[in-house]
Design a protein around this motif. Structure first.
Motif, mmCIF file in Angstrom:
data_model
loop_
_atom_site.group_PDB
_atom_site.id
_atom_site.type_symbol
_atom_site.label_atom_id
_atom_site.label_comp_id
_atom_site.label_asym_id
_atom_site.label_seq_id
_atom_site.Cartn_x
_atom_site.Cartn_y
_atom_site.Cartn_z
ATOM 1 N N PRO A 101 27.635 29.479 11.566
ATOM 2 C CA PRO A 101 29.015 29.299 10.936
ATOM 3 C C PRO A 101 30.008 28.491 11.861
ATOM 4 C CG PRO A 101 28.318 31.507 10.996
ATOM 5 C CD PRO A 101 27.186 30.602 11.964
ATOM 6 N N LEU A 106 33.956 28.125 11.118
ATOM 7 C CA LEU A 106 34.020 29.498 10.875
ATOM 8 C C LEU A 106 33.764 30.272 12.260
ATOM 9 C CD1 LEU A 106 34.751 31.603 8.752
ATOM 10 C CD2 LEU A 106 32.125 31.710 8.188
ATOM 11 N N GLN A 108 34.016 33.777 14.721
ATOM 12 C CA GLN A 108 34.080 35.269 14.247
ATOM 13 C C GLN A 108 34.176 35.797 15.930
ATOM 14 O OE1 GLN A 108 30.395 36.072 11.343
ATOM 15 N NE2 GLN A 108 29.924 34.061 12.623
ATOM 16 N N GLU A 255 38.300 40.040 12.137
ATOM 17 C CA GLU A 255 37.301 39.282 11.062
ATOM 18 C C GLU A 255 37.244 39.992 9.797
ATOM 19 O OE1 GLU A 255 33.793 38.594 13.308
ATOM 20 O OE2 GLU A 255 33.307 40.701 13.299
ATOM 21 N N SER A 263 41.687 28.371 11.258
ATOM 22 C CA SER A 263 41.613 26.929 11.713
ATOM 23 C C SER A 263 42.961 26.433 12.045
ATOM 24 C CB SER A 263 40.591 26.255 10.804
ATOM 25 O OG SER A 263 39.611 26.789 10.807
ATOM 26 N N HIS A 405 37.532 36.697 5.476
ATOM 27 C CA HIS A 405 37.578 35.779 6.218
ATOM 28 C C HIS A 405 36.915 34.556 6.012
ATOM 29 C CE1 HIS A 405 37.972 33.997 10.192
ATOM 30 N NE2 HIS A 405 36.691 34.245 10.539
ATOM 31 N N THR A 406 35.736 34.732 5.518
ATOM 32 C CA THR A 406 35.072 33.406 5.238
ATOM 33 C C THR A 406 35.736 32.611 3.939
ATOM 34 O OG1 THR A 406 32.950 34.570 5.396
ATOM 35 C CG2 THR A 406 32.700 32.516 4.210
ATOM 36 N N GLU A 409 38.672 30.634 5.142
ATOM 37 C CA GLU A 409 38.471 29.324 6.065
ATOM 38 C C GLU A 409 37.590 28.338 5.285
ATOM 39 O OE1 GLU A 409 38.857 29.376 10.183
ATOM 40 O OE2 GLU A 409 40.467 29.921 8.618
ATOM 41 N N LEU A 410 36.829 28.438 4.412
ATOM 42 C CA LEU A 410 35.898 27.268 3.963
ATOM 43 C C LEU A 410 36.148 27.426 2.467
ATOM 44 C CD1 LEU A 410 32.537 28.332 5.816
ATOM 45 C CD2 LEU A 410 34.461 27.206 6.829
#
Length: 435
Positions: A101, A106, A108, A255, A263, A405-406, A409-410
């Motif tokens: 990740p 990403l 953690q 998280e 980021s 959280h993922t 960020e993405l």
């Protein structure tokens, strides 16, 4: 009841096994227990056996302690099975969960309960637990399976759908946080009455009182006076916004939500003192500590420190063996326990334990904003479990897509690519139909 047979699964986790053996054998009623240590790592298993025998000698108890790499022998006739496995271990499991990740930006902190790391850990772990449970159904169908392995909620939820074996999940976050808050406000923890409910690592103190006095104003005073511990800034910030204090540590909680690790926002990392990559660092430190301590723990001339831990496992065993009731916090299937969380999911609530086993307390409805926050995590748990139970690989990607959280960020293409990379990197650690 006869002297209970207690099987430790993953007993190569020697320090944790040491705590639990000390807890169990320190109870007068359990001093003649039969403890069987099982692991696939012969060296670590031998070290745990040496520690167990040292505890037995120091406590001068007639308990039987043995070790085996034969799972069937370990489980045969077991009254209690205590599970503490870590499938794929720190290397390669945890390393892959962090490094892959990170290549996508990403980051953690712990990655063992939720997030993309938690999803992968569940894919590695639940199938192994389910396979073990088939042996339990054959060799010890009436056993109580006590699960300490993470990701707690997904493991227990998956097992509830794949196995007939009774399972309760145990975590120490409730008593640990109570002690931390007690220290912050200067009230002895053994004088505090509390009620906690929710999901593992996202349960909240619905009540926190001292002799009938609500202690939440004193916790607010900690914030007002600028006394929030540096390592606990995230949870105090959530308390300020939610009005209830969460059970899991700040490094974990950061998280599970989309607000603290971003980021290009190093100011947030600094402001809330978020320890990125904390779990790998912790693992490396534990390995170094163990290498230093291993010789001492096996030296027959040196004693081990035996001090009762806050873990609930020994209290459950004692209560079921003797009938003397105990109250513990357990992770159990939501069967009309919390009315505004999905039925069938895994919830963490107070449970009465006696000869009748684990009896959860009915909570009713949680404050709606707490239930809503938990639902964001339950979505990920539900889809991951669905993927494992049905073999529908698409749901792994759906779980990652909905992870708070993922998703913060993405973008979706990145999430799909990352998930595919992780499945490929895990190889044989994940069932073939899910790779």
């Amino acid at each position: 009841m006869h002297a209970p047979k207690i099987t430790f699964i993953g007993a190569g986790s020697t320090v944790f096994a040491k705590h639990l053996m000390g807890d169990i054998l320190s109870f007068e009623e359990l001093r003649d227990a039969e403890i069987v240590l099982y692991d696939i790592d012969e060296q670590r298993l031998g070290e745990s056996l040496a520690v167990g025998n040292k505890i037995k000698r120091q406590l001068d108890v007639p308990a039987s302690i043995s070790a085996t790499t034969d799972r069937s022998r370990a489980l045969d006739g077991a009254d209690f099975c205590i599970n503490m496995i870590q499938v794929a271990g720190y290397k390669p499991g945890t390393v892959v969960d962090f490094e892959t990740p990170k290549a996508y930006g990403l980051r953690q902190t712990i990655a063992d309960t939720l997030g993309i790391g938690g999803i992968m850990r569940a894919l590695r772990t639940v199938p192994v637990l389910a396979d073990m449970s088939k042996d339990m159904e054959r060799l010890c169908p009436d056993t109580l399976h006590i699960n300490y392995a993470n990701p707690m909620a997904m493991n227990c939820w998956g097992l509830s759908r794949l196995s007939k074996i009774r399972t309760v999940g145990l975590c120490h976050s409730v008593p640990h946080t109570a002690k931390e808050l007690a220290d912050d406000i200067g009230v002895p923890v053994d004088e505090i009455d509390y009620l906690v409910a929710g999901i593992n690592h996202m349960a909240f103190y619905l009540k926190f009182e001292h002799k009938g006095e609500d202690l939440y104003p004193r916790i607010r005073q900690v914030m007002e006076e600028g006394r929030v511990p540096d390592w606990n800034r995230v949870r105090y910030d959530m308390f300020k916004r939610l009005g209830y204090f969460v059970t899991e540590s700040s490094e974990h909680f950061s998280e599970y939500v989309p607000w603290y690790i971003k980021s290009g926002r190093e100011d947030l990392i600094e402001r809330f003192n978020i320890p990125l990559d904390e779990y790998p660092r912790r693992c490396e430190n534990q390995i170094a500590d163990w290498q230093r301590l291993s010789k001492d723990m096996q030296d027959p001339d040196k004693t081990v420190e035996i001090e009762r831990s806050v873990e609930y496992g020994s209290h459950i065993i004692r209560a079921m063996v003797t009938g003397q009731p105990a109250v513990i916090y357990g992770n159990v299937t939501n069967d009309q326990i919390i009315s505004n969380l999905p039925q069938g999911c895994c919830v963490e609530v107070p449970c009465l334990v006696d000869r009748n086993g684990i009896q959860p307390t009915r909570i009713g409805a949680l404050p709606p904003h707490l239930a809503a926050l938990m639902q964001t995590n339950i979505n990920v748990q539900a889809l991951t479990v669905e993927a494992i139970v049905t073999g529908n690989r698409d749901h792994i990607f759906h779980a990652a897509m909905l992870d708070p959280h993922t998703a913060a960020e993405l973008d979706l293409d990145q999430i799909w690519a990352l998930t595919g990379d992780l499945l490929k990197a895990h190889g044989d650690w994940i069932p073939e139909n899910l790779r």
